[in-house]
Design a protein around this motif. Sequence first.
Motif, PDB file in Angstrom:
ATOM      1  N   ARG A 247     107.786 -48.352 100.569  1.00 47.70           N
ATOM      2  CA  ARG A 247     106.712 -48.207 101.557  1.00 47.70           C
ATOM      3  C   ARG A 247     105.735 -49.375 101.518  1.00 47.70           C
ATOM      4  O   ARG A 247     104.959 -49.582 102.460  1.00 47.70           O
ATOM      5  N   ARG A 276     100.710 -44.151  95.304  1.00 49.15           N
ATOM      6  CA  ARG A 276     100.810 -42.723  95.584  1.00 49.15           C
ATOM      7  C   ARG A 276      99.484 -42.043  95.286  1.00 49.15           C
ATOM      8  O   ARG A 276      98.855 -42.295  94.271  1.00 49.15           O
ATOM      9  N   LYS A 277      99.066 -41.166  96.207  1.00 50.87           N
ATOM     10  CA  LYS A 277      97.836 -40.415  95.978  1.00 50.87           C
ATOM     11  C   LYS A 277      98.098 -39.348  94.930  1.00 50.87           C
ATOM     12  O   LYS A 277      99.076 -38.621  94.997  1.00 50.87           O
ATOM     13  N   SER A 278      97.190 -39.281  93.966  1.00 49.92           N
ATOM     14  CA  SER A 278      97.354 -38.274  92.923  1.00 49.92           C
ATOM     15  C   SER A 278      97.092 -36.895  93.500  1.00 49.92           C
ATOM     16  O   SER A 278      96.144 -36.694  94.255  1.00 49.92           O
TER      17      SER A 278
END
Length: 354
Positions: A247, A276-278
């Motif tokens: 991405r 990546r969002k936690s």
Amino acid sequence: MNDNGKSQTLEATDRRMEVLSTKTKTRLGFWNVRTMYQTGKLAQVTSEMRRYNLHILGVSETRWIGSSRVITSTGETLLYSGREDSKHQEGVAIILKKGAEKSLIEWKPVNSRLIKIRMRGRHMNMTIIQCYSPTNDSEEEAKDSFYEQLDTEVKLTPRHDVLIIMGVLNANVGKDNSNNERAMGKHGCGTMNENGERLIDFCNTNNLVVGGTLLPHRDIHQLTWYSPNDRDKNQIDHMMINGIWRRSLIDVRVKRGADVGSDRQLVTAMIKLKLRKSQKMAHAPTKFNVQKLQDPRIRHSFVLQVKKRFQALQDLDTEVSVDMINSTYEHIKTAYQQSAKECLGFRTKKGSKE
């Protein structure tokens, strides 16, 4: 590694140019220039590199011998790796924009077909391997040797790095990605050949994806080689990125305006790191309020709860096995967690009782 060979580690004490972050785009390029063993050719290549504002440019078929690090008259850092037998054939190089060399952690001249660098980023480091693969008609032994060495270098790369493999793979991967969806998209050109099969197998094994097949472009922005009569056209130069970072690859396309007298096209790519969002926990408290154990009544209640739950362990099978050990561990962990949850509760972020 040192300037004349094996490995080189650099400490950047002053401000570094940011080559990989979530806020800026990193511009990469790779190009088969057919030869750098000509007067003025290096100046031509670096001029085109500046014109397209590339941070890093991988070069194939330099035809230089040996390996070294050179600073150009315009400030670029050139790292190259060639043959050791005085034959001006093959050869690979990586050129860093002026200032980008301060983010260089190390570099490795593997052989005349592979060179590897590692760059420091703000959140993640980036490893780049520049390639010059044997052609589709080459001996099987040469192809096997190339992919074995490439696989070794991939295995030596820190697993959290953004890994980029780029350059001349001499492989047609085609448009059909059936059963290879993880390794390529649907936007390739032509039909897969034997080298293409090797490349896709390699990508599947190492969780890589062919970047030039992910995004829809006109053929003129994907085809990297044209025959002298302009009749045959192929997409045989590629960039791969490890699947976890796919991405972050924004674009891969050919720049037809670049010219250094080669029958190959300059291919450029843009990368912008996407983390990546936690995921937030269902409940904020994560630590038990162990301060309550200072109260004798609560401590006594906690001990009774644990003993009661441990009673269930007496009924477990006493035969020693991996499954039994894992099961026992889970029972013990659950006993303590459930007892603590009932008797102690959780702490809030400020440490107050819930």
